[in-house]
Enzyme design. Structure first.
Site, short mmCIF file in Angstrom:
data_model
loop_
_atom_site.label_atom_id
_atom_site.label_comp_id
_atom_site.label_asym_id
_atom_site.label_seq_id
_atom_site.Cartn_x
_atom_site.Cartn_y
_atom_site.Cartn_z
N TYR A 165 -2.15 -0.77 10.54
CA TYR A 165 -2.13 -1.13 9.11
C TYR A 165 -0.83 -0.63 8.47
O TYR A 165 -0.18 -1.35 7.70
CB TYR A 165 -3.33 -0.53 8.40
N SER A 209 0.86 -1.18 0.00
CA SER A 209 0.00 0.00 0.00
C SER A 209 0.90 1.23 0.00
O SER A 209 2.09 1.13 0.32
CB SER A 209 -0.86 -0.02 1.27
N THR A 269 -13.21 -1.22 -2.41
CA THR A 269 -13.49 -2.61 -2.03
C THR A 269 -14.35 -2.62 -0.76
O THR A 269 -14.60 -1.57 -0.17
CB THR A 269 -12.19 -3.39 -1.73
#
Length: 277
Positions: free
Chosen positions: A195, A140, A232
């Site tokens: 994350y 990412s 998503t």
């Protein structure tokens, strides 16, 4: 038992989103067997059915990347039927978009899924990789080193001789910060720090493992890729790109990139970026 010389591609966490689109693209262009894997037998089979309606025919196998037992069962299946793996896309990952600061327990679960699972895959599945195999790690833009705020880790993770042990120390240092509360969590990597840490650790591991493959004399390429901000279920439908567009760069690395492209961070438009700028 006879082992097929058929080429094999494997995509983890592939029953929806970007993983599903990567499987779709591989089914269209990859000359071999494509494995759609997922934690859930039911959701995985539903995804396979959708692709079969498009006259695409992936194979399915249950694979929970957080379970050593599940990864071992899949490895046994592959080693029993095939001579090895040619393409492995480490796509499985989680993010609770509603929690910009997670509890220690939630942070640990996320890091176990997004990063620690890669160490399990490395131990059990990587020995099945053929000599010219390709590994694609779905990272990412939050996997760029600049997302980290602690100078000691900015310096450590940028080292040419970085080790897996040091990456684990980085992850554990963050988890300790998560235990220490919101302020320590945010001071380490800001909002969505768990994350960010999981993806920075993934990126760092990519470069370390490429060095290890080279030292072992193996012509295996491992690269990480930022697929873009993709709409998503994980992002609650927010994003700039469709999952199909998000699959473009991972498919480039799996199918079209030169084998000499090794240990790089690839952007969604397929160009290389310096992860530690």
């Amino acid at each position: 038992m006879y082992k097929m010389e058929t080429k094999v591609a494997v995509v983890t966490g592939a029953n929806k989103g970007i993983g599903f689109e990567i499987v779709k693209g591989l089914c269209r262009k990859f000359e071999g067997t494509v494995y759609l894997t997922a934690r859930s037998e039911e959701r995985g089979q539903e995804a396979v059915k959708k692709l079969e309606e498009l006259d695409l025919h992936p194979s399915f196998h249950v694979l929970d990347v957080t379970s050593e037992e599940s990864v071992q069962a899949f490895a046994t299946h592959i080693s029993t039927h095939y001579s090895g793996i040619d393409v492995l896309v480490n796509n499985a990952g989680i993010l609770d978009f509603d929690k910009s600061v997670s509890s220690y327990e939630d942070a640990k679960k996320l890091i176990d899924t997004n990063f620690m699972s890669l160490l399990t895959m490395s131990k059990i599945l990587y020995p099945l990789l053929k000599n010219n195999a390709r590994i694609i790690n779905l990272s990412s833009d939050w996997g760029l080193l600049s997302n980290i705020r602690k100078q000691v880790w900015l310096d450590t993770l940028a080292k040419d001789n970085l080790t897996v042990e040091e990456i684990l120390q980085f992850v554990n240092d963050f988890l300790q910060a998560a235990k220490n509360g919101k302020n320590a969590f945010i001071s380490f990597a800001g909002h969505y720090g768990d994350y960010k840490v999981s993806k920075v650790a993934m990126s760092a591991l990519t470069f370390v493992q490429q060095r290890q493959f080279k030292e072992a004399g193996k012509d295996i390429s491992i690269n990480c890729v930022h697929p873009g901000f993709v709409k998503t279920e994980m992002t609650k439908g927010m994003g700039d790109f469709s999952p199909e567009r998000g699959a473009r760069a991972p498919l480039y690395l799996a199918l079209d990139a030169p084998q000499t492209l090794k240990g790089t961070f690839v952007w969604h438009d397929c160009h290389q970026v310096n992860w530690d700028d």
